[in-house]
Design a protein around this motif. Structure first.
Motif, PDB file in Angstrom:
ATOM      1  N   ALA A  82      -5.782  -2.865   2.368  1.00 12.53           N
ATOM      2  CA  ALA A  82      -4.702  -2.789   1.382  1.00 12.53           C
ATOM      3  C   ALA A  82      -4.438  -4.114   0.686  1.00 12.53           C
ATOM      4  CB  ALA A  82      -3.416  -2.295   2.051  1.00 12.53           C
ATOM      5  N   ASN A 103      -9.122  -4.729  -1.302  1.00 13.40           N
ATOM      6  CA  ASN A 103      -8.946  -4.099  -2.606  1.00 13.40           C
ATOM      7  C   ASN A 103      -8.607  -5.123  -3.688  1.00 13.40           C
ATOM      8  OD1 ASN A 103      -9.687  -1.615  -1.695  1.00 13.40           O
ATOM      9  ND2 ASN A 103      -7.611  -0.845  -1.471  1.00 13.40           N
ATOM     10  N   ARG A 104      -7.895  -6.187  -3.319  1.00 10.43           N
ATOM     11  CA  ARG A 104      -7.629  -7.252  -4.299  1.00 10.43           C
ATOM     12  C   ARG A 104      -8.916  -7.996  -4.657  1.00 10.43           C
ATOM     13  NH1 ARG A 104      -4.072  -4.322  -3.405  1.00 10.43           N
ATOM     14  NH2 ARG A 104      -5.190  -3.420  -5.121  1.00 10.43           N
ATOM     15  N   ASP A 123     -10.894  -5.673  -6.932  1.00 12.86           N
ATOM     16  CA  ASP A 123     -10.323  -5.635  -8.283  1.00 12.86           C
ATOM     17  C   ASP A 123     -10.739  -6.834  -9.120  1.00 12.86           C
ATOM     18  OD1 ASP A 123      -9.051  -3.250  -7.685  1.00 12.86           O
ATOM     19  OD2 ASP A 123      -7.096  -4.171  -7.323  1.00 12.86           O
ATOM     20  N   ARG A 154     -15.635   0.030  -3.958  1.00 16.33           N
ATOM     21  CA  ARG A 154     -14.708   1.046  -3.452  1.00 16.33           C
ATOM     22  C   ARG A 154     -15.457   2.297  -2.994  1.00 16.33           C
ATOM     23  NH1 ARG A 154      -9.077   1.133  -4.566  1.00 16.33           N
ATOM     24  NH2 ARG A 154      -8.312  -0.831  -5.397  1.00 16.33           N
ATOM     25  N   MET A 183      -7.735   5.498  -8.203  1.00 14.19           N
ATOM     26  CA  MET A 183      -7.789   4.450  -7.166  1.00 14.19           C
ATOM     27  C   MET A 183      -6.415   3.797  -6.984  1.00 14.19           C
ATOM     28  SD  MET A 183     -10.760   4.320  -5.718  1.00 14.19           S
ATOM     29  CE  MET A 183     -10.590   6.094  -5.745  1.00 14.19           C
ATOM     30  N   ASN A 184      -5.670   3.622  -8.076  1.00 10.11           N
ATOM     31  CA  ASN A 184      -4.311   3.080  -7.964  1.00 10.11           C
ATOM     32  C   ASN A 184      -3.405   4.041  -7.195  1.00 10.11           C
ATOM     33  OD1 ASN A 184      -4.898   0.691  -9.299  1.00 10.11           O
ATOM     34  ND2 ASN A 184      -4.329   1.519 -11.297  1.00 10.11           N
ATOM     35  N   TRP A 192      -4.477   6.138  -4.874  1.00 12.01           N
ATOM     36  CA  TRP A 192      -4.914   5.995  -3.487  1.00 12.01           C
ATOM     37  C   TRP A 192      -4.286   4.752  -2.865  1.00 12.01           C
ATOM     38  CZ3 TRP A 192      -7.135   2.631  -0.165  1.00 12.01           C
ATOM     39  CH2 TRP A 192      -7.638   3.153   1.032  1.00 12.01           C
ATOM     40  N   ASP A 193      -4.277   3.651  -3.621  1.00 13.51           N
ATOM     41  CA  ASP A 193      -3.683   2.409  -3.111  1.00 13.51           C
ATOM     42  C   ASP A 193      -2.210   2.601  -2.764  1.00 13.51           C
ATOM     43  OD1 ASP A 193      -6.080   1.052  -3.407  1.00 13.51           O
ATOM     44  OD2 ASP A 193      -5.487   0.056  -5.274  1.00 13.51           O
ATOM     45  N   ARG A 194      -1.456   3.267  -3.621  1.00 15.20           N
ATOM     46  CA  ARG A 194      -0.029   3.489  -3.349  1.00 15.20           C
ATOM     47  C   ARG A 194       0.170   4.327  -2.086  1.00 15.20           C
ATOM     48  NH1 ARG A 194      -0.168   4.275  -8.856  1.00 15.20           N
ATOM     49  NH2 ARG A 194       0.073   6.524  -8.644  1.00 15.20           N
ATOM     50  N   HIS A 246      -1.910   4.564   0.314  1.00 14.48           N
ATOM     51  CA  HIS A 246      -2.390   3.748   1.427  1.00 14.48           C
ATOM     52  C   HIS A 246      -1.328   2.748   1.875  1.00 14.48           C
ATOM     53  CE1 HIS A 246      -5.267   1.919   4.103  1.00 14.48           C
ATOM     54  NE2 HIS A 246      -5.115   0.744   3.527  1.00 14.48           N
ATOM     55  N   TYR A 247      -0.601   2.142   0.929  1.00 16.78           N
ATOM     56  CA  TYR A 247       0.485   1.217   1.292  1.00 16.78           C
ATOM     57  C   TYR A 247       1.504   1.936   2.169  1.00 16.78           C
ATOM     58  CZ  TYR A 247      -1.162  -1.865  -2.503  1.00 16.78           C
ATOM     59  OH  TYR A 247      -1.909  -2.663  -3.325  1.00 16.78           O
TER      60      TYR A 247
END
Length: 148
Positions: A24, A28-29, A32, A43, A122-123, A125-127, A129-130
């Motif tokens: 997370a 991912n950073r 990006d 990814r 993907m954004n 999914w990231d949310r 995942h957080y």
């Protein structure tokens, strides 16, 4: 024997939390910031690799926590283990309903076949995942508290 189970469960869940936290907030950073199609390729590869490993880890963590709770049912702190196991159930449900469908699409994408909205997916999914990371951090914290 119960002490070994408690420590083993805590370590297994703690390692899972560490991996998911790193995905997370670190990996991912890094992805990006990669040039060109490298973000999407990284990814997709991560989705294939971790998508195969994490279901076993999540279910294994849940099973270990449930066994701990059952084995220590009358001991102080067992309520914390039960709540931690319930949170791990929530994380599995979140995974199945929210994250896995996106991951299953994303792991097949290449620069040639990805949809136009791949970054938005993907954004999303990231949310999700957080939120899942917050749930498993809470579960891990409860297991540590029950251990001490």
């Amino acid at each position: 024997m119960l002490n070994a189970l408690e420590v083993f469960t805590t370590v297994v869940v703690g390692l899972m939390v560490g991996v998911e936290f790193a995905v997370a907030f670190v990996m991912n950073r890094i992805f990006d910031a990669l040039p060109g199609d490298a973000d999407q390729l990284a990814r997709s590869h991560g989705g294939r690799m971790l998508g195969a490993l994490m279901p076993v880890w999540y279910i294994g963590s849940l099973v270990l926590s449930a066994v701990w709770a059952a084995a220590a049912w009358s001991d102080p702190g067992t309520g914390l283990v039960v709540i931690a196991a319930a949170l791990l159930v929530v994380s599995v449900i979140m995974s199945i309903l929210l994250l896995v469908p996106i991951n299953n699409r994303g792991k097949t994408w290449t620069p040639e076949n990805r949809p136009d909205d791949w970054k938005e997916q993907m954004n999303r999914w990231d949310r999700y995942h957080y939120a899942r990371v917050a749930v498993i951090v809470a579960a891990f914290t409860l297991l540590v508290a029950a251990l001490v």
